[in-house]
Design an enzyme around this catalytic site. Structure first.
Site, short mmCIF file in Angstrom:
data_model
loop_
_atom_site.label_atom_id
_atom_site.label_comp_id
_atom_site.label_asym_id
_atom_site.label_seq_id
_atom_site.Cartn_x
_atom_site.Cartn_y
_atom_site.Cartn_z
N ASP A 154 0.87 -0.98 0.02
CA ASP A 154 -0.04 -0.15 -0.12
C ASP A 154 0.92 1.40 0.01
O ASP A 154 0.75 2.00 0.95
CB ASP A 154 -1.11 0.01 1.34
CG ASP A 154 -0.24 -0.04 2.63
OD1 ASP A 154 0.86 -0.65 2.71
OD2 ASP A 154 -0.88 0.35 3.42
N THR A 174 2.98 -6.13 2.82
CA THR A 174 3.44 -4.99 3.67
C THR A 174 2.26 -3.78 3.94
O THR A 174 2.37 -3.10 4.18
CB THR A 174 4.47 -4.13 2.77
OG1 THR A 174 4.33 -3.90 1.70
CG2 THR A 174 5.62 -5.25 2.84
N ASN A 203 1.35 0.67 17.30
CA ASN A 203 1.71 1.92 16.88
C ASN A 203 0.09 2.57 16.53
O ASN A 203 0.10 3.75 17.15
CB ASN A 203 2.59 2.22 15.76
CG ASN A 203 2.12 1.27 14.45
OD1 ASN A 203 1.02 0.69 14.39
ND2 ASN A 203 2.99 1.33 13.51
N GLU A 243 -0.68 -2.84 15.88
CA GLU A 243 0.06 -2.11 14.99
C GLU A 243 -0.86 -2.14 13.81
O GLU A 243 -1.92 -2.54 13.58
CB GLU A 243 1.17 -3.25 14.45
CG GLU A 243 2.09 -2.78 13.14
CD GLU A 243 1.56 -2.97 11.98
OE1 GLU A 243 1.83 -2.29 10.74
OE2 GLU A 243 0.55 -3.78 11.68
N HIS A 265 9.73 0.43 7.96
CA HIS A 265 9.29 -0.98 8.39
C HIS A 265 9.38 -1.93 7.11
O HIS A 265 10.13 -3.18 7.17
CB HIS A 265 7.79 -0.90 8.74
CG HIS A 265 7.40 0.02 9.77
ND1 HIS A 265 7.65 -0.16 10.99
CD2 HIS A 265 7.02 1.39 9.58
CE1 HIS A 265 7.31 1.06 11.82
NE2 HIS A 265 6.76 1.85 10.99
#
Ligand code: BDR
Ligand code: CA
Length: 316
Positions: free
Chosen positions: A11, A126, A160, A166, A241
């Site tokens: 993305d 991802t 996060n 996350e 990341h």
């Protein structure tokens, strides 16, 4: 050289873009497809971004297809505070010359896995796991054919989007639950690991030391990412990341992992989307999930710098 055949489901997103660059520029990765999923920005925007990144690096012969626009159950939750209004703020995006594959992203995933020998395709998500979950449901035979799922998402001790969860997992926890529960080998490259992948001043200097258009592009991405992470998440320098997944595939001595049972919290009031790692006792011998724990920071960024340099010198 043994190459890993990778389908990247992403993305883009600043760190997704760097994952694309690493996947394209490292000779140990054979990038067989890219699919996009609504996440950091709307599906339209992240798909355009994927095509623009492909244009920047000259990725002309890799099919790129747009997948699902929103999570399975929950509303869309984009992340402009980290990635800006375009999803790739901070750089001038070229008008894409790379064309979009007409297939739905979920079908590109299925076609790719079914067209290759069993145990050869590695899925690297991802972003939110919507496309991967849909693919597993639409064509269940892919599960036994996929070599491994190596995803950026989750974490063992840190979140996060919330204290516990996350972003990629919390945005579509039901999809994550499907992907974590299927019977394929799965590596979770979570925040414990990716918070070690900091783009420090030294990293910026190393990228600047291989000057050229791709280096400039990555430096622009990192400059925006640094500022957005400083404001949104209190980081001095940003964690990058998504390319950590590729680093694990290129050289597992750069990304250490441990076997551990993993599951996704679907009902917690404060813990929705948390990835629960059961470290109470040694993982059973048939444990098929692993969590990434330790990153070799210097060598990780060396892979990224080499990929940028190789693309600029050789076209890839
Ligand atoms: C993940 O969330 C996204 O914003 C990034 O691209 C990365 O995949 C980190 O939590
Ligand atoms: Ca991402």
């Amino acid at each position: 050289m043994q190459q890993r055949k990778v389908l990247l489901d992403c993305d883009p997103g600043h760190d997704d873009a760097i994952a694309m660059i690493l996947a394209w520029g490292d000779p140990r990765i054979d990038l067989v497809g890219v699919t996009t999923v609504g996440g950091n920005q709307t599906l339209d925007k992240v798909t355009r971004n994927a095509l623009a990144v492909a244009t920047v690096v000259g990725m002309h012969d890799v099919p790129i297809a747009a997948g699902c626009p929103r999570p399975l159950v929950r509303p869309t939750r984009i992340a402009p505070e980290c990635h800006g209004e375009s999803g790739l703020d901070g750089v001038d995006l070229p008008e894409p010359v790379v064309r979009l594959d007409p297939r739905h992203g979920v079908d590109l995933i299925i076609d790719t896995v079914m067209a290759h020998e069993p145990d050869t395709i590695t899925l690297v998500p991802t972003g939110p796991l919507t496309n991967i979950a849909m693919a597993a449901r639409k064509e269940p035979r892919i599960v036994e054919r996929v070599r491994e799922v190596v995803l950026m998402g989750g974490g063992c001790h840190v979140g996060n989007l919330s204290a516990a969860a996350e972003y990629n997992i919390a945005v579509d926890p039901e999809a994550a639950h499907i992907v974590f529960s299927e019977d394929w080998p799965l590596v979770m490259v979570g925040l414990d690991l990716t918070h070690q992948a900091l783009a420090t001043d030294d990293v910026v200097s190393r990228i600047a030391a291989v000057p050229g258009p791709v280096s400039d592009f990555v430096l622009g991405l990192l400059a925006f990412f640094r500022e957005s992470h400083r404001i949104a998440q209190g980081f001095d320098v940003p964690p990058v990341h998504d390319p950590c997944t590729l680093a694990y595939l290129i050289d597992p001595t750069i990304v250490e992992t441990v076997p551990v049972p993993l599951s996704v919290e679907l009902t917690g009031t404060h813990t929705l989307g948390m990835t629960v790692a059961d470290f109470r006792s040694p993982a059973p011998p048939d444990c098929r999930t692993r969590a990434a724990t330790r990153l070799d920071h210097h060598r990780f960024w060396g892979l990224v710098v080499d990929a940028i340099d190789r693309i600029q010198k050789e076209g890839r």
